[in-house]
Design a protein around this motif. Structure first.
Motif, PDB file in Angstrom:
ATOM      1  N   TRP A  47       0.838  -1.204   0.000  1.00  0.00           N
ATOM      2  CA  TRP A  47       0.000   0.000   0.000  1.00  0.00           C
ATOM      3  C   TRP A  47       0.869   1.249   0.000  1.00  0.00           C
ATOM      4  O   TRP A  47       0.573   2.228  -0.687  1.00  0.00           O
ATOM      5  CB  TRP A  47      -0.956   0.007   1.196  1.00  0.00           C
ATOM      6  N   SER A  48       1.939   1.237   0.756  1.00  0.00           N
ATOM      7  CA  SER A  48       2.838   2.387   0.800  1.00  0.00           C
ATOM      8  C   SER A  48       3.440   2.644  -0.580  1.00  0.00           C
ATOM      9  O   SER A  48       3.492   3.788  -1.042  1.00  0.00           O
ATOM     10  CB  SER A  48       3.946   2.135   1.836  1.00  0.00           C
ATOM     11  N   LEU A  49       3.880   1.590  -1.244  1.00  0.00           N
ATOM     12  CA  LEU A  49       4.455   1.736  -2.588  1.00  0.00           C
ATOM     13  C   LEU A  49       3.412   2.233  -3.579  1.00  0.00           C
ATOM     14  O   LEU A  49       3.691   3.099  -4.413  1.00  0.00           O
ATOM     15  CB  LEU A  49       5.014   0.397  -3.070  1.00  0.00           C
ATOM     16  N   LEU A  50       2.216   1.704  -3.452  1.00  0.00           N
ATOM     17  CA  LEU A  50       1.149   2.051  -4.386  1.00  0.00           C
ATOM     18  C   LEU A  50       0.672   3.486  -4.206  1.00  0.00           C
ATOM     19  O   LEU A  50       0.466   4.209  -5.182  1.00  0.00           O
ATOM     20  CB  LEU A  50      -0.015   1.073  -4.202  1.00  0.00           C
ATOM     21  N   PHE A  51       0.521   3.919  -2.961  1.00  0.00           N
ATOM     22  CA  PHE A  51      -0.091   5.225  -2.721  1.00  0.00           C
ATOM     23  C   PHE A  51       0.875   6.339  -2.379  1.00  0.00           C
ATOM     24  O   PHE A  51       0.523   7.499  -2.497  1.00  0.00           O
ATOM     25  CB  PHE A  51      -1.160   5.104  -1.637  1.00  0.00           C
ATOM     26  N   ARG A  52       2.049   6.011  -1.937  1.00  0.00           N
ATOM     27  CA  ARG A  52       3.026   7.055  -1.646  1.00  0.00           C
ATOM     28  C   ARG A  52       4.146   7.074  -2.683  1.00  0.00           C
ATOM     29  O   ARG A  52       4.933   8.001  -2.727  1.00  0.00           O
ATOM     30  CB  ARG A  52       3.632   6.839  -0.259  1.00  0.00           C
ATOM     31  N   GLY A  53       4.233   6.000  -3.464  1.00  0.00           N
ATOM     32  CA  GLY A  53       5.289   5.916  -4.465  1.00  0.00           C
ATOM     33  C   GLY A  53       6.617   5.503  -3.878  1.00  0.00           C
ATOM     34  O   GLY A  53       7.625   5.448  -4.573  1.00  0.00           O
ATOM     35  N   CYS A  54       6.627   5.221  -2.579  1.00  0.00           N
ATOM     36  CA  CYS A  54       7.867   4.823  -1.925  1.00  0.00           C
ATOM     37  C   CYS A  54       7.527   4.109  -0.620  1.00  0.00           C
ATOM     38  O   CYS A  54       6.388   4.114  -0.178  1.00  0.00           O
ATOM     39  CB  CYS A  54       8.755   6.027  -1.652  1.00  0.00           C
ATOM     40  N   HIS A  55       8.522   3.517  -0.029  1.00  0.00           N
ATOM     41  CA  HIS A  55       8.382   2.900   1.290  1.00  0.00           C
ATOM     42  C   HIS A  55       9.416   3.544   2.197  1.00  0.00           C
ATOM     43  O   HIS A  55      10.592   3.572   1.868  1.00  0.00           O
ATOM     44  CB  HIS A  55       8.607   1.385   1.199  1.00  0.00           C
ATOM     45  N   GLU A  56       8.965   4.080   3.311  1.00  0.00           N
ATOM     46  CA  GLU A  56       9.840   4.763   4.269  1.00  0.00           C
ATOM     47  C   GLU A  56      10.734   5.793   3.568  1.00  0.00           C
ATOM     48  O   GLU A  56      11.941   5.622   3.458  1.00  0.00           O
ATOM     49  CB  GLU A  56      10.669   3.747   5.056  1.00  0.00           C
ATOM     50  N   PRO A  57      10.142   6.886   3.091  1.00  0.00           N
ATOM     51  CA  PRO A  57      10.898   7.871   2.315  1.00  0.00           C
ATOM     52  C   PRO A  57      12.089   8.467   3.060  1.00  0.00           C
ATOM     53  O   PRO A  57      13.110   8.775   2.438  1.00  0.00           O
ATOM     54  CB  PRO A  57       9.861   8.941   1.967  1.00  0.00           C
ATOM     55  N   GLU A  58      12.003   8.587   4.377  1.00  0.00           N
ATOM     56  CA  GLU A  58      13.127   9.135   5.138  1.00  0.00           C
ATOM     57  C   GLU A  58      14.330   8.199   5.057  1.00  0.00           C
ATOM     58  O   GLU A  58      15.469   8.648   4.923  1.00  0.00           O
ATOM     59  CB  GLU A  58      12.734   9.361   6.610  1.00  0.00           C
ATOM     60  N   VAL A  59      14.081   6.904   5.149  1.00  0.00           N
ATOM     61  CA  VAL A  59      15.158   5.916   5.050  1.00  0.00           C
ATOM     62  C   VAL A  59      15.738   5.930   3.636  1.00  0.00           C
ATOM     63  O   VAL A  59      16.964   5.894   3.454  1.00  0.00           O
ATOM     64  CB  VAL A  59      14.652   4.504   5.428  1.00  0.00           C
ATOM     65  N   ALA A  60      14.874   6.013   2.627  1.00  0.00           N
ATOM     66  CA  ALA A  60      15.347   6.051   1.239  1.00  0.00           C
ATOM     67  C   ALA A  60      16.225   7.279   0.985  1.00  0.00           C
ATOM     68  O   ALA A  60      17.271   7.180   0.334  1.00  0.00           O
ATOM     69  CB  ALA A  60      14.158   6.037   0.281  1.00  0.00           C
ATOM     70  N   ARG A  61      15.829   8.426   1.534  1.00  0.00           N
ATOM     71  CA  ARG A  61      16.655   9.632   1.372  1.00  0.00           C
ATOM     72  C   ARG A  61      17.994   9.472   2.079  1.00  0.00           C
ATOM     73  O   ARG A  61      19.032   9.887   1.569  1.00  0.00           O
ATOM     74  CB  ARG A  61      15.910  10.861   1.889  1.00  0.00           C
ATOM     75  N   LEU A  62      17.978   8.878   3.257  1.00  0.00           N
ATOM     76  CA  LEU A  62      19.214   8.651   4.007  1.00  0.00           C
ATOM     77  C   LEU A  62      20.151   7.721   3.242  1.00  0.00           C
ATOM     78  O   LEU A  62      21.354   7.983   3.153  1.00  0.00           O
ATOM     79  CB  LEU A  62      18.890   8.071   5.386  1.00  0.00           C
ATOM     80  N   ILE A  63      19.607   6.655   2.683  1.00  0.00           N
ATOM     81  CA  ILE A  63      20.410   5.737   1.866  1.00  0.00           C
ATOM     82  C   ILE A  63      21.042   6.506   0.713  1.00  0.00           C
ATOM     83  O   ILE A  63      22.235   6.368   0.435  1.00  0.00           O
ATOM     84  CB  ILE A  63      19.566   4.565   1.343  1.00  0.00           C
ATOM     85  N   GLY A  64      20.251   7.345   0.035  1.00  0.00           N
ATOM     86  CA  GLY A  64      20.765   8.130  -1.082  1.00  0.00           C
ATOM     87  C   GLY A  64      21.915   9.052  -0.686  1.00  0.00           C
ATOM     88  O   GLY A  64      22.842   9.275  -1.457  1.00  0.00           O
ATOM     89  N   ARG A  65      21.861   9.577   0.539  1.00  0.00           N
ATOM     90  CA  ARG A  65      22.930  10.470   1.010  1.00  0.00           C
ATOM     91  C   ARG A  65      24.168   9.717   1.484  1.00  0.00           C
ATOM     92  O   ARG A  65      25.286  10.208   1.351  1.00  0.00           O
ATOM     93  CB  ARG A  65      22.418  11.345   2.146  1.00  0.00           C
ATOM     94  N   LEU A  66      23.975   8.529   2.060  1.00  0.00           N
ATOM     95  CA  LEU A  66      25.083   7.829   2.697  1.00  0.00           C
ATOM     96  C   LEU A  66      25.804   6.804   1.830  1.00  0.00           C
ATOM     97  O   LEU A  66      26.967   6.499   2.082  1.00  0.00           O
ATOM     98  CB  LEU A  66      24.594   7.123   3.973  1.00  0.00           C
ATOM     99  N   VAL A  67      25.131   6.261   0.829  1.00  0.00           N
ATOM    100  CA  VAL A  67      25.743   5.209   0.012  1.00  0.00           C
ATOM    101  C   VAL A  67      26.458   5.833  -1.185  1.00  0.00           C
ATOM    102  O   VAL A  67      25.815   6.381  -2.077  1.00  0.00           O
ATOM    103  CB  VAL A  67      24.681   4.180  -0.457  1.00  0.00           C
TER     104      VAL A  67
END
Length: 133
Positions: A47-67
Motif C-alpha cells: 500500500w505504501s508503494l502504491l499510494f506514496r510511491g515509496c516505502h519509508e521515504p526518510e530511510v530512502a533519502r538517508l540511503i541516497g545520502r550515505l551510500v
C-alpha cells in the motif's frame, strides 16, 4: 521518490479500495526509484508503494545520502527489496548489494523485484543472519 499530497493519497486509496476490496489480493507492478517493484495490496509495504510511491521515504533519502557510488551494501532482513533497490541505485553499476531474507515467500518476491530491475546489482541470499546459532 514520489511523494503524494494527503488529498491525492486519500483519493487514490479510495479508488484502489473500490478496485481491490478487502480480501482481494492484487499484485501491481509500480514505478519505484527509477525502476519497478511489485506492490501487493495485502501488505502495508504494498500500500505504501502504491499510494506514496515509496516505502519509508526518510530511510530512502538517508540511503541516497550515505551510500557512495561503488559501495558494497548489506540489507539484512530485506523483505521484498524496497531498500535493497534504493541501495543498488545509489551504489551504481560499480557497487553491489547483498540482500538477506530468510522467509521463503518474501525471498521469492525479493528475487522477482530484483529481476524487474535488470541493471540492479543485487545478490539475494535466502537465509537469516545472526552472530550465533
Amino acid at each position: 521518490m514520489r511523494h503524494r499530497t494527503p488529498v491525492m493519497h486519500a483519493l487514490s486509496r479510495f479508488i484502489a479500495r473500490l478496485a481491490c476490496p478487502k480480501g482481494t489480493r492484487r499484485r501491481i507492478v509500480v514505478d519505484y526509484d527509477g525502476g519497478q517493484i511489485v506492490a501487493d495490496t495485502e501488505t502495508a509495504i504494498g500500500w505504501s508503494l502504491l499510494f506514496r510511491g515509496c516505502h519509508e521515504p526518510e530511510v530512502a533519502r538517508l540511503i541516497g545520502r550515505l551510500v557512495p557510488a561503488g559501495a558494497t551494501c548489506l540489507d539484512v532482513g530485506a523483505n521484498i527489496g524496497a531498500h535493497a533497490l534504493v541501495m543498488a541505485r545509489a551504489a551504481g553499476t560499480e557497487g553491489r548489494v547483498i540482500a538477506f531474507e530468510p522467509h521463503p515467500e518474501l525471498c521469492e518476491q525479493l528475487r522477482e523485484n530484483v529481476a524487474l530491475n535488470a541493471g540492479a546489482r543485487v545478490e539475494v541470499v535466502c537465509a537469516a543472519v545472526a552472530d550465533h546459532d
